[in-house]
Scaffold this motif. Structure first.
Motif, PDB file in Angstrom:
ATOM      1  N   VAL A 161     -62.300 -59.329  -8.412  1.00 18.69           N
ATOM      2  CA  VAL A 161     -62.936 -59.489  -7.008  1.00 18.69           C
ATOM      3  C   VAL A 161     -64.150 -60.437  -6.323  1.00 18.69           C
ATOM      4  O   VAL A 161     -64.098 -60.967  -5.611  1.00 18.69           O
ATOM      5  N   THR A 162     -64.850 -60.575  -7.404  1.00 17.07           N
ATOM      6  CA  THR A 162     -66.482 -61.425  -7.193  1.00 17.07           C
ATOM      7  C   THR A 162     -66.604 -62.596  -8.438  1.00 17.07           C
ATOM      8  O   THR A 162     -67.027 -63.707  -7.955  1.00 17.07           O
ATOM      9  N   GLU A 311     -70.608 -63.985   1.845  1.00 18.26           N
ATOM     10  CA  GLU A 311     -70.406 -64.143  -0.550  1.00 18.26           C
ATOM     11  C   GLU A 311     -69.870 -62.488  -1.140  1.00 18.26           C
ATOM     12  O   GLU A 311     -71.022 -61.784  -0.340  1.00 18.26           O
ATOM     13  N   ILE A 324     -63.757 -67.359  -8.655  1.00 18.74           N
ATOM     14  CA  ILE A 324     -62.956 -66.535  -7.756  1.00 18.74           C
ATOM     15  C   ILE A 324     -64.654 -65.598  -7.314  1.00 18.74           C
ATOM     16  O   ILE A 324     -65.439 -65.960  -7.916  1.00 18.74           O
ATOM     17  N   SER A 326     -65.124 -63.912  -3.603  1.00 20.59           N
ATOM     18  CA  SER A 326     -64.771 -63.009  -2.400  1.00 20.59           C
ATOM     19  C   SER A 326     -66.469 -63.377  -0.748  1.00 20.59           C
ATOM     20  O   SER A 326     -66.938 -62.821  -1.418  1.00 20.59           O
ATOM     21  N   PHE A 354     -57.969 -55.852  -2.784  1.00 23.04           N
ATOM     22  CA  PHE A 354     -58.134 -57.320  -3.872  1.00 23.04           C
ATOM     23  C   PHE A 354     -57.257 -55.172  -5.206  1.00 23.04           C
ATOM     24  O   PHE A 354     -57.872 -55.998  -5.797  1.00 23.04           O
ATOM     25  N   ARG A 382     -59.743 -64.027  -0.379  1.00 21.35           N
ATOM     26  CA  ARG A 382     -61.053 -64.131  -1.468  1.00 21.35           C
ATOM     27  C   ARG A 382     -60.279 -65.505  -2.125  1.00 21.35           C
ATOM     28  O   ARG A 382     -58.744 -65.744  -1.624  1.00 21.35           O
ATOM     29  N   SER A 384     -59.275 -68.348  -5.122  1.00 20.87           N
ATOM     30  CA  SER A 384     -59.543 -68.003  -5.680  1.00 20.87           C
ATOM     31  C   SER A 384     -59.014 -69.844  -7.019  1.00 20.87           C
ATOM     32  O   SER A 384     -58.325 -70.199  -6.298  1.00 20.87           O
TER      33      SER A 384
END
Length: 405
Positions: A161-162, A311, A324, A326, A354, A382, A384
């Protein structure tokens, strides 16, 4: 990387584009394609050799130890489900709430799910406390941390995710101190940084080929042999046996990786994955990391400069992370924004939660509180990046978001 000219792919975390090394390896083997471990002809012998060489190459890439098994699977989810099936009876699994569903859902009832910590140090403290409670000695028995049912810690190496990285080596040391084993979901870390099972001192590691530039349906579970050899086969069928008699229960199962690889294996997937592992092992990973971090910084700073864009993050803004990010656009539905980016700008990003619903929902709530917003959508976007990403791709996304926001 293979790709479509004009399209900006910023969805590497879901499925990375195919590396030329993977495509070339498959194309070279295709004329020889035949059975694996099941024939005496030249084609079968060549394919068997290619399959086992692929196993060795993947094991070498991941720094496996003597005695570790390298089991080919379909993907990370399949690998972790295999491990869940192989747990000794009574095993307690400890996870965090920041995991992908692949590392939340397979584990048995009675597993312990710890809250998402505020920072990596908090993860170590929480795990130490949880394992200390689980391993508390019985006053009537021997005071040993090794007593009691097995405990497995299951943690991601980098959040899908982050992108934030978890302190895997330090978590492994905590697990060791309490006599627990540790399994690592490396699906998001392996494409971005070297992963070494022996150096990290982890017991098991899983990853997916489709996130590692080898989208041919192969993944892998590597790790200690004892639980895997003692467990019933993940799939019952040809190739997983050493003997099948006439009686219903007259079966002797194979040991080693074959025990859990019943049926005709995914030869092309294994060979493609091994080809990428070999190419990355020969590459300058430090230089690739520096280039990715420069792109990531450009992306995050650009998003931070956009009004109404927030964010998502678990830890502090300076926490180590892979490529990555999100985020949400306040007042705009994330699915609609993703659709507009695709239709009007030829940019592909992911929208949704996600496959990490508990974490994503929590981070959305925290972003709303942090930004003092009451107009955030229920899902996120997201972006990436990976080996094929460029400065132009990042700038194109930022310009499109500025226009849409």
């Amino acid at each position: 990387m293979l790709g479509v000219p004009g399209q900006v792919n910023l969805d590497y975390a879901a499925t990375a584009p195919c590396a030329r090394a993977a495509a070339d390896a498959v194309a070279e083997l295709l004329p020889w394609y035949a059975s694996v471990h099941r024939g005496a002809g030249a084609l079968s012998r060549r394919c068997t050799l290619a399959y086992e060489r692929a196993r060795q190459a993947v094991g070498d890439f991941l720094g496996t130890r003597a005695g570790d098994h390298v089991v080919f699977t379909r993907n990370t989810t399949d690998a972790l489900n295999l491990l869940a099936r192989a747990l000794p009876a009574g095993t307690t699994v400890v996870t965090f709430g920041g995991e992908h569903h692949a590392n939340l859902l397979p584990w048995p009832r009675g597993s312990v799910r710890l809250p998402v910590p505020p920072d990596p140090a908090g993860a170590l403290r929480a795990l130490d406390a949880a394992l200390g409670e689980l391993r508390r000695p019985d006053p009537s028995g021997p005071r040993s941390a090794q007593q009691g049912p097995p405990v497995l810690v299951a943690v991601t190496a980098a959040s899908n995710v982050t992108g934030e990285r978890w302190p895997v080596a330090e978590l492994a040391r905590v697990a060791r101190r309490h006599g627990a084993r540790i399994a690592v979901d490396a699906a998001q870390l392996a494409p971005h940084a070297p992963v070494d099972v022996a150096a990290l001192d982890v017991d098991y590691l899983a990853l997916s080929g489709h996130k590692l530039y080898a989208p041919f349906g192969a993944g892998v579970l590597v790790g200690r042999a004892d639980w895997l050899d003692a467990a019933p086969p993940y799939l019952a069928g040809g190739g997983a046996t050493s003997h099948v008699g006439a009686a219903t229960h007259d079966v002797r199962w194979a040991t080693g990786p074959a025990r859990h690889e019943a049926g005709t294996p995914n030869l092309l997937g294994a060979v493609a994955l091994a080809a990428v592992c070999t190419a990355l092992a020969d590459a300058d990973r430090a230089a690739l990391h520096d280039a990715e971090q420069a792109l990531l910084t450009r992306l995050r700073e650009g998003l931070a400069a956009l009004p109404h864009v927030l964010e998502l993050r678990m830890f502090g803004p300076a926490a180590p992370r892979v490529g990555i990010v999100s985020f949400v656009v306040a007042g705009r539905d994330s699915t609609q924004v993703a659709a507009e980016l695709a239709a009007a700008y030829d940019i592909g990003v992911r929208d949704g939660l996600f496959c990490a619903h508990p974490l994503a929902r929590r981070l959305l709530d925290e972003a709303a509180a942090r930004g003092g917003r009451r107009d955030l959508p229920p899902t996120a976007l997201r972006a990436s990046i990976g080996l094929g990403s460029t400065t132009g791709h990042v700038d194109r996304l930022l310009a499109a978001l500025a226009a849409l926001a």
